[in-house]
Design a protein around this motif. Structure first.
Motif, mmCIF file in Angstrom:
data_model
loop_
_atom_site.group_PDB
_atom_site.id
_atom_site.type_symbol
_atom_site.label_atom_id
_atom_site.label_comp_id
_atom_site.label_asym_id
_atom_site.label_seq_id
_atom_site.Cartn_x
_atom_site.Cartn_y
_atom_site.Cartn_z
ATOM 1 N N ARG A 142 0.831 -1.199 0.000
ATOM 2 C CA ARG A 142 0.000 0.000 0.000
ATOM 3 C C ARG A 142 0.872 1.258 0.000
ATOM 4 N NH1 ARG A 142 -3.035 -1.730 3.628
ATOM 5 N NH2 ARG A 142 -4.577 -2.624 2.269
ATOM 6 N N ARG A 143 1.884 1.285 0.863
ATOM 7 C CA ARG A 143 2.773 2.437 0.957
ATOM 8 C C ARG A 143 3.517 2.696 -0.359
ATOM 9 N NH1 ARG A 143 5.596 1.082 5.297
ATOM 10 N NH2 ARG A 143 7.495 0.464 4.249
ATOM 11 N N LEU A 144 3.811 1.622 -1.101
ATOM 12 C CA LEU A 144 4.534 1.741 -2.355
ATOM 13 C C LEU A 144 3.609 1.995 -3.547
ATOM 14 C CD1 LEU A 144 7.198 -1.061 -1.914
ATOM 15 C CD2 LEU A 144 7.258 1.319 -1.167
ATOM 16 N N GLY A 145 2.331 2.163 -3.283
ATOM 17 C CA GLY A 145 1.379 2.486 -4.331
ATOM 18 C C GLY A 145 0.917 1.312 -5.158
ATOM 19 N N LEU A 146 1.149 0.103 -4.676
ATOM 20 C CA LEU A 146 0.729 -1.095 -5.419
ATOM 21 C C LEU A 146 -0.729 -1.472 -5.163
ATOM 22 C CD1 LEU A 146 3.971 -3.195 -4.939
ATOM 23 C CD2 LEU A 146 3.158 -2.133 -7.069
ATOM 24 N N LEU A 147 -1.272 -1.034 -4.052
ATOM 25 C CA LEU A 147 -2.674 -1.327 -3.713
ATOM 26 C C LEU A 147 -3.474 -0.033 -3.667
ATOM 27 C CD1 LEU A 147 -2.306 -3.934 -0.841
ATOM 28 C CD2 LEU A 147 -2.941 -4.365 -3.207
#
Length: 123
Positions: free
Chosen positions: A118-123
């Motif tokens: 989530r933090r890495l923008g994947l979710l």
């Protein structure tokens, strides 16, 4: 960018490389780079740095030690493919996501915690 399942994310090899290029590691934490910010050379993220944040992985660039991971989760298997399937099932049942990279000669799959994804923008 996503698979039909919420816990499986499919990226092209180019998207994977772009993701790694968009990250930095500082104080053992991975995060997204922000425009206008300055980053030191030692904050660059490559597959090896990313491997330190993955729960498990299968990669041509980094030894993910599939058999050691299988042993850690107290499972057994006859083949590496079966071992990886058991590892994936174990972690997907524990709030993790599978990042599958397409267009590679060898399997490229990374299991990340949902919070990190989530933090890495994947979710």
């Amino acid at each position: 960018m996503s698979d039909e399942r919420r816990d499986v994310i499919t990226l092209s090899a180019g998207q994977w490389d772009a993701l790694l290029d968009s990250l930095f590691e500082r104080d053992d934490r991975l995060d997204l780079r922000r425009e206008g910010e300055t980053y030191r050379r030692d904050e660059v993220v490559d597959a090896y740095v990313m491997s330190g944040h993955a729960e498990a992985l299968r990669s041509a660039d980094v030894d993910g030690d599939v058999w050691g991971t299988l042993e850690d989760i107290e499972e057994t298997a006859d083949t590496e493919e079966e071992a990886w399937e058991k590892i994936v099932a174990f972690y997907l049942g524990r709030e993790c996501v599978l990042v599958r990279v397409q267009d590679t000669e060898e399997p490229e799959e990374w299991i990340l915690g949902q919070e990190l994804a989530r933090r890495l923008g994947l979710l």
